[in-house]
Design an enzyme around this catalytic site. Structure first.
Site, mmCIF file in Angstrom:
data_model
loop_
_atom_site.group_PDB
_atom_site.id
_atom_site.type_symbol
_atom_site.label_atom_id
_atom_site.label_comp_id
_atom_site.label_asym_id
_atom_site.label_seq_id
_atom_site.Cartn_x
_atom_site.Cartn_y
_atom_site.Cartn_z
ATOM 1 N N GLU A 256 0.821 -1.221 0.000
ATOM 2 C CA GLU A 256 0.000 0.000 0.000
ATOM 3 C C GLU A 256 0.850 1.265 0.000
ATOM 4 O OE1 GLU A 256 -0.737 -2.624 1.931
ATOM 5 O OE2 GLU A 256 -2.795 -3.174 1.412
ATOM 6 N N HIS B 162 -9.680 -4.719 10.816
ATOM 7 C CA HIS B 162 -10.357 -4.528 9.527
ATOM 8 C C HIS B 162 -11.630 -3.695 9.640
ATOM 9 C CE1 HIS B 162 -7.534 -7.460 8.129
ATOM 10 N NE2 HIS B 162 -8.136 -7.674 6.983
#
Lengths: 327, 344
Positions: free
Chosen positions: A60, A129
């Site tokens: 990322e 998450h």
């Protein structure tokens, strides 16, 4: 108008912007050959080819930074995070590089980049998450943050984000990808400006200010409140930054009572900013203290019952509304 | 467009002298408290950026870390604009909003000036990505220090560059120390260039005190990249004479070590080469040095006379369309900035 899903709306927005501007490309994990982890980019590789629909390794920081660099020389990257919880790995690029470049270079380099992907708690994904990242990013000067709650807003805001000359985060609602709504036909250009809230339901007794996944919650709650003769106005912020103060103030001036239903955690959350601005600007319009309904201030538990307890829900919203209405 | 082979070596020597004299003057002005924040000097490393820039075209992209004064000057940013930036003035190369660590020059393809170690290496890969996306034959030169090679961003960037076969030269300016930590204490490799091997990127070691070696090696690599885009890695062995920043006395290394490198000074070395070959007389060198000193002294005067960035433009550089951008309502701290203006 026709009914499509939130996912389809995003897909249309991507396809239309890719078609319109050759400088636009989509990059992220599983966006190409896999057709998107949530199928938002379904069919785009076939249509636009591997030059413009680009799979990345799980890096990322690397590919978010690549996007910022490409934007420095005029490309208009759309960077997909598989979820914004993973954007935290790229925090340095999103917060330190993208929005600072224009200032640090004395206005020489603006960064026309869109970061997008699902954001906010989904269902039993546990603490890592389930992040609602909007207050983190809205806190950084130079970023813009929007949070569409309907298919129409998703399409219109994403298209606007791609055309914006600044870094814009489109925080999609993970739980709403399959939800349906009415959207203009594909041959009709749909652009929704950043910084414009929308009254999703008119009401007279209380303003429920919400965004993203809390919009359907607020709308459902408004129905229940109707049974108790409380008329709730639902103000969907749509953009967190810029924030549509006028829409908020107009609604509050009408109802004089405010409940903020936010999907983030409470400390320094979005509701804190909204609350501050209301009391600062239209203190005299308030007939009761503002109440915020947010997540509880704990890392998200996996257990389903506990997760429900952490999240905003109809019972919490109804209790808050009754309190501000002295009902 | 000027080709690498056409660049005059005497001019390149003059550029190295300009960087040296600029940094010496910056050091003095920092001590006189005319310059704020952090200030990292490039003295000793001049042959690296001048050699590299001499090897590429003016429209190739360059980007570097926070020790960036030399890179801006080498890429044609005036000493005036550089000094004014250090002074925080509106005439600075980043309008006084960037400071020592954030020099930019869009016109000359100098993409900063980046102060988070390793964080600009992905940006460099993005520049190279754009080159390939548009089918151009430019190359990106990405400079960074030996400290950057242990950052995650660096590793992710190298992998992406190799995976997408992007036209980029990663130039590690190995000056042996990441602030006060020697490479031996920070890096598990015998030599830094071996990092490239892990990503299947060809790597070379170059003597960074030798202008010609830097230029020739990078020219060779760049020519191969222009034929077929790919990343390459160069470990340039160099040395900074001063501490990491102005506040660092560099007590972690010995005087003997510093003296050893000073004897191998890149400016002295190129001067000797040119003199030996009859391309430069002592008088000519003295003239070059005199001119560099005058240019730098004039830049201090320019910076001192330059205006501060106006307070009423404070909000103009946050969003691309300025403070008036439709829909943006920045939090203006209740007009406190205007209050400051009123009290000045």
């Amino acid at each position: 108008m026709r009914e499509i899903t939130y996912r389809q709306a995003l897909n249309e927005a991507l396809a239309e912007e890719l078609e319109r501007d050759p400088n636009v490309f989509l990059m992220g994990e599983e966006v190409a050959e896999y057709n998107g982890a949530y199928k938002v980019s379904q069919g785009l590789l076939d249509r636009f080819g591997p030059r413009r629909i680009i799979d990345t390794p799980i890096s990322e920081n690397g590919f978010a930074g690549l996007g910022v660099g490409a934007a420095m020389v005029g490309l208009r990257p759309i960077i997909e995070f598989m979820t914004f919880s993973f954007s935290l790995v790229a925090f340095d690029q999103v917060v330190n590089n993208a929005p600072n470049m224009f200032t640090m270079s004395g206005g020489q380099f603006n960064i026309p980049i869109t970061f997008r992907g699902p954001n906010g708690p989904a269902h039993q994904l546990g603490a890592t998450h389930s992040h609602a990242t909007e207050p983190l990013y809205a806190n950084a000067p130079g970023l813009k943050v929007c949070t569409p709650a309907t298919p129409r807003d998703a399409k219109g805001l994403l298209k606007t984000a791609v055309r914006d000359n600044n870094p814009v985060l489109v925080l999609e609602a993970e739980l709403l990808y399959s939800s349906k709504g009415m959207v203009e036909p594909p041959d009709e250009e749909l652009l929704i400006p950043l910084g414009q809230a929308e009254i999703k339901r008119e009401g007279s007794d209380v303003s429920i200010i919400c965004y993203s996944q809390t919009v359907p919650l607020a709308l459902a709650t408004a129905q229940k409140l109707e049974d108790e003769d409380i008329s709730a106005e639902i103000v969907d912020l749509r953009s967190i930054k810029p924030l549509d103060e006028k829409a908020i103030f107009d609604s509050v001036a009408k109802t004089h009572r405010v409940v903020i239903v936010e999907q983030d955690c409470p400390f320094c959350g979005v509701g804190a900013e909204v609350c501050y601005r209301i009391q600062q600007n239209i203190f005299d319009e308030l007939d009761a203290p503002i109440i915020r309904v947010s997540q509880e201030d704990v890392p998200m538990p996996y257990n389903e019952r506990l997760e429900k307890a952490v999240l905003p829900n109809a019972d919490k919203v109804i209790a808050a509304v009754k309190k501000v209405c002295y009902a | 467009m000027q080709r690498a082979e056409q660049r005059d070596e005497v001019e390149m020597l003059a550029l190295m002298l300009l960087i040296r004299r600029f940094e010496e003057r910056a050091s003095q002005q920092y001590q006189a408290q005319k310059i704020g924040g952090f200030c990292h000097l490039y003295i000793g490393q001049e042959a690296v950026v001048v050699g590299a820039v001499a090897a590429v075209r003016d429209d190739d992209y360059i980007i570097t870390a926070y020790r960036d004064h030399g890179h801006a000057l080498a890429r044609g940013t005036s000493a005036n604009a550089c000094m004014a930036e250090l002074f925080g003035r509106e005439t600075g190369c980043s309008r006084g909003l960037g400071g020592s660590m954030h020099f930019f020059n869009r016109q000359n393809h100098m993409y900063g000036g980046h102060a988070i170690v390793g964080a600009h290496v992905p940006l460099a890969v993005g520049l190279a990505f754009a080159i390939k996306y548009r089918g151009e034959d430019r190359v990106t030169l990405c400079f960074f220090g030996d400290g950057a090679i242990n950052q995650g961003a660096f590793h992710e960037a190298l992998n992406l560059a190799a995976l997408y076969k992007l036209p980029i030269v990663f130039i590690c300016e190995n000056n042996l120390f990441a602030m006060g930590t020697s490479v031996k204490r920070s890096t598990s490799l015998k030599q830094i260039v071996d990092r490239a091997e892990g990503y299947d990127i060809p790597g070379e070691i170059v003597d960074g005190m030798n202008f010609r070696e830097v230029r020739d090696k990078i020219a060779e690599i760049v020519s191969s990249i222009r034929k077929e885009p790919h990343p390459a890695f160069v470990e340039v062995r160099t040395y900074r004479y001063r501490g990491h920043s102005m506040s660092d006395p560099a007590s972690y290394r010995t005087k003997q070590e510093l003296e050893k490198y000073r004897l191998d000074d890149p400016i002295t070395r190129l001067r000797a080469q040119l003199t030996r070959e009859g391309k430069l007389t002592n008088e000519q060198f003295d003239q070059l040095d005199k001119k560099a000193k005058e240019t730098v002294l004039a830049s201090v005067k320019f910076a001192e006379k330059s205006p501060q960035p106006p307070l009423d433009k404070l909000y103009d550089y946050t969003y691309a369309n300025g403070a008036g951008e439709a829909g943006v309502s920045p939090v203006k701290s209740n007009g406190l900035a205007a209050d400051i203006a009123a009290t000045e």
